[in-house]
Design a protein around this motif. Structure first.
Motif, PDB file in Angstrom:
ATOM      1  N   ASP A   1      -8.741   3.653 -28.308  1.00  0.00           N
ATOM      2  CA  ASP A   1      -8.877   4.833 -27.450  1.00  0.00           C
ATOM      3  C   ASP A   1      -8.428   6.117 -28.134  1.00  0.00           C
ATOM      4  O   ASP A   1      -8.711   7.204 -27.614  1.00  0.00           O
TER       5      ASP A   1
ATOM      6  N   PHE B   1     -13.382   7.921 -28.640  1.00  0.00           N
ATOM      7  CA  PHE B   1     -13.059   6.539 -28.320  1.00  0.00           C
ATOM      8  C   PHE B   1     -13.962   5.655 -29.175  1.00  0.00           C
ATOM      9  O   PHE B   1     -15.140   5.976 -29.375  1.00  0.00           O
TER      10      PHE B   1
ATOM     11  N   ARG C   1     -16.275  10.545 -19.444  1.00  0.00           N
ATOM     12  CA  ARG C   1     -14.983  10.092 -18.910  1.00  0.00           C
ATOM     13  C   ARG C   1     -14.499  10.975 -17.774  1.00  0.00           C
ATOM     14  O   ARG C   1     -13.945  10.496 -16.780  1.00  0.00           O
TER      15      ARG C   1
END
Length: 809
Positions: free
Chosen positions: A85, A109, A409
């Motif tokens: 991540d 990521f 995200r």
């Protein structure tokens, strides 16, 4: 099934010059914090220790751990991915000696298939981080130099720019596994991405879920379901298909509002993936599931006639905001609890918006989750700041990949209201001489005007995109024009007196600020010079702004006397910072609805430093914070030129009487006028000053007050250095109460800008209010919280109790 790999790491310098090997390492973390924990370096935030740590950013480092495989429930998995991540930044990943990948972007990521590299029993994972300086300098040599605000190569690497130092931050160039790392074992198929487009259609909510699956078994039919607020939708994916679109119509949902405008109801949105026959996907059975909390609200950016106004649920919102920088130079140390404290300080200062500045990061999920729940609007810069950025490869591909990662995200977040292309780069290209020095080389314009808006339009069309700040709305317009779009105001602080703010008529001020030192306890913890003075070298090291110490003193102007000694310097420069920003905020709020936003520079600090922050690097509130809290209150009473302006940013009307009094410094009323006033909700009212109170007979010996609805504004007719102040006389009574001390001050003379600094007695102590002006006979009560009782005599004496006209010592 996800198996974190956070244990058993060691850190080694891959260098002939640095003899460090096998140091226990914390993951997530970074080299600096591991070396600090091992006692191998001094705290980089103290004194000038930073200067002796530059070698860290020029060294190659290796993180290594061993782990057993297979983990519980993973033996029969068809696929195993290594999920990273956050790798900071130039990383080579090796599993059992085989290179898995090489990366060079802190903001991305990564997911790498590794099943074939795993072996039964003990496995070794090694991540080697190359020197960020070496990488950035090599890229600069390849594509040619580019101008920037600092003599550091931060624009040649996709990494937090302020790692390389800023005019408020140290140069601490990090490396490390800064976010979670682990193995994901799965079979059949998994949800690779879920993008919910959440909108309102009239009074009804609409969620369009766009789900992408990754398959290990291409010949399986799949079912994707989505559910929110009691509404469910289902889609079937035939063998080989990867994309599903589900639409959920939600009748009359509870609506999400910015703080101060309504509540923040959140609704869990759950998306599930399963084989069409209903059998589980992952080894061990079960469905693949994705869940986020979403909020229903409409959003648009009103740009008519040069405006820049956020409109939420068809209501124009005046943005009472602050810029946000990374809260620590080492982001892995920032916990949810720390973020909750800092965002709570923003809310307690009556803020409703934070701008995540482009020299930092896409923040953590915890940050946005807290903003969703608190109703704090988020303006998100893409991470580009104060430099010309190359658009050649590999930069272009890295920028697109990080943008896709983070737009996908963050798009479920109702608090997120703007994607902004960059900080000050368009202005730099047009106004700072960059164009000439670039001589035709790329500078980032293709990112801000093409690539980034294309990514946002494709992935998140529910939100506005703005190419940069400052920006006037079109590439051919002067970018920092107050009459259009967003403006940054930096002639004040750098060159002009803060009264210069009064000449501006902006539409939206996205950056402006004035410096002041941190709290005394913060300063003394970080700077340990034996005899601390304003000229101490340790203090100078914690002032990163060019000519900053001289600007602090020049900024006092005619407003306040020049200080004598550290204690006066500390109080007067903090007070001047608070006055400067209060003057600006009141000025701009009084211009609503022409001006519909102010975003001060800045809310927070990343280390103990003299800066523009309202909350210092140790989390202590500076006098500026208290001034901002007053200036950002729903209701504001302010003197503006020859008028008094009442600002009502509440949801109900404000009516009553306005009393304006001209009085002598002794407290004797010289003229009083009372007027009826009525201010609509979300409105302003400007009332001309009555002639009897507008002018002073003797400006050095008179002042004016205005009162309405429990609020009081004070205006002096002369600057402090010209006012014939009496020496302050007051009666001070202290009383121990649960959790601290109640301090009651009754003025026997005029007392100007009364403040308490209990952290001088106990670093854990804080006060609920400060910078209070009392006419003779008036009383103010302060609540000092402290875990241990404080000495009453010290609490009520210089230099803990301060005012501008304090008695001579």
């Amino acid at each position: 099934m996800y198996h974190p790999l956070h244990d058993g790491w060691t850190l080694t310098a891959v260098s002939d010059e640095v003899d460090i090997a096998g140091v226990p390492a914390v993951v997530p973390g970074c080299v600096h914090t591991d070396l600090l924990a091992a006692g191998l370096i001094d705290d980089p935030y103290l004194d000038d220790n930073e200067n002796r740590l530059t070698w860290i950013g020029r060294t190659t480092w290796a993180y290594e751990t061993t782990f057993l495989w297979p983990a519980d429930g993973a033996a029969d998995a068809e696929r195993v991915d290594l999920v990273c991540d956050g790798l900071d930044t130039v990383a080579t990943v090796l599993l059992n000696g085989t290179e898995v990948a090489a990366t060079a972007n802190m903001h991305r990521f990564h997911r790498f298939p590794v099943r074939e590299l795993l072996r039964e029993g003990e496995n070794t994972l090694r991540v080697v981080f190359g020197s960020p300086y070496d990488y950035a300098e090599e890229r600069r040599a390849e594509v040619g130099d580019r101008p920037g605000a600092y003599d550091e190569p931060y624009q040649f690497i996709r990494k937090m720019a302020c790692n390389f130092g800023w005019d408020w931050g140290p140069t601490l160039v990090t490396a490390g596994i800064w976010r979670s790392i682990g193995l994901h074992a799965w079979s059949g198929a998994r949800l690779a991405s879920v993008r919910p487009l959440v909108t309102m259609e009239g009074h009804d909510g609409r969620v369009e879920v766009r789900a992408t699956v990754e398959r290990a078994a291409p010949d399986v039919s799949l079912t994707v379901t989505a559910e929110v607020a009691g509404v469910r939708a289902e889609a079937r994916l035939a063998p080989g298909e990867r994309e599903a679109v589900l639409v959920l119509a939600v009748p009359g949902p509870d609506v999400w509002w910015p703080r101060g405008y309504g509540d923040q109801p959140l609704h869990p949105l759950t998306v599930r993936l399963a084989p069409a026959g209903g059998h589980g996907l992952a080894s061990g059975g079960g469905e693949d599931e994705w869940t986020r909390a979403v909020g229903f609200r409409s959003l648009r950016l009103d740009l008519a006639d040069g405006a820049f106004t956020f409109v939420v649920n068809d209501v124009p919102v005046f943005a009472r905001g602050a810029n946000w920088i990374p809260d620590d130079c080492f982001p892995a140390r920032i916990t949810r609890e720390r973020l909750a404290e800092r965002l709570g300080q923003a809310c307690d200062a009556n803020m409703n918006l934070l701008r995540i500045w482009g020299g930092g990061l896409y923040e953590s999920d915890d940050f946005y989750d807290l903003c969703d729940r608190l109703g704090l609007l988020v303006w998100q810069d893409f991470p580009f700041a104060c430099a010309a950025y190359p658009e050649e490869e590999p930069f272009a591909s890295e920028v697109e990949a990080e943008a896709r990662d983070n737009v996908a995200r963050l798009m479920p977040r109702p608090s997120l209201v703007l994607w902004n292309g960059n900080n000050e780069n368009i202005e730099g290209y047009h106004d700072w001489g960059w164009r000439e020095s670039l001589a035709g080389r790329t500078w980032g314009g293709g990112f801000y005007h093409d690539l980034l808006p294309r990514v946002v339009a494709e992935l998140d069309p529910t939100r506005p995109y703005w190419p940069g700040s400052p920006y006037s709305g079109a590439p051919d317009l002067p970018p920092n024009d107050p009459a259009r779009g967003t403006v940054h105001i930096w002639d004040v602080w750098n060159r002009e007196d803060y009264l210069r703010y009064g000449a501006y008529h902006p539409r939206f001020v996205a950056e402006f600020g004035f410096q002041g030192p941190p709290a005394y306890a913060t300063l003394r913890r970080a700077v340990r010079d034996e005899h601390l003075t304003p000229a101490s070298p340790g203090l100078a090291h914690h002032q990163k702004a060019a000519d900053g110490m001289d600007k602090l003193l020049r900024g006092l102007g005619d407003h306040l006397p020049q200080p004598s000694g550290l204690d006066d310097w500390h109080y007067l420069t903090q007070l001047n910072q608070a006055r400067a920003l209060a003057f600006a905020l009141e000025r701009f709020r009084a211009q609503a609805p022409r001006c519909m936003g102010t975003v001060i520079w800045q809310l927070n600090d990343c280390w103990p430093v003299i800066s523009w922050a309202a909350v210092d690097g140790d989390g202590r509130r500076k006098p500026l914070w208290y001034a901002v809290r007053r200036a950002y209150a729903d209701r504001l009473l302010t003197f503006q030129g020859d008028a008094i302006t009442l600002v009502n940013d509440g949801g109900a009307g404000w009516s009553g009487e306005l009393t304006v009094t001209r009085l002598a410094l002794s407290g004797e009323p010289l003229a009083v006028e009372t007027l009826p006033v009525a201010v609509p909700a979300r409105g302003t009212l400007s009332v001309p000053l009555p002639e009897a109170v507008a002018a002073a007979g003797d400006p050095a010996k008179e002042l004016m007050t205005a009162s309405a609805g429990g609020l009081t504004a004070v205006r002096f007719f002369a600057e402090d250095t010209e006012v014939a102040y009496p020496e302050a006389e007051m009666d001070v009574v202290t009383e121990e109460v649960p959790g601290g001390t109640r301090v009651t001050v009754t003025a026997r003379t005029l007392v100007r800008d009364l403040a308490l600094f209990p952290d001088r007695l106990d670093p854990r102590a804080e006060v609920d209010d400060m910078l209070v002006t009392l006419p003779p006979g008036a009383t103010a009560t302060f609540h000092v919280s402290s875990p241990e009782p404080l000495d009453p005599a010290a609490l009520t004496s210089y230099p803990v109790l301060r005012c501008v006209n304090e008695a001579r010592r």
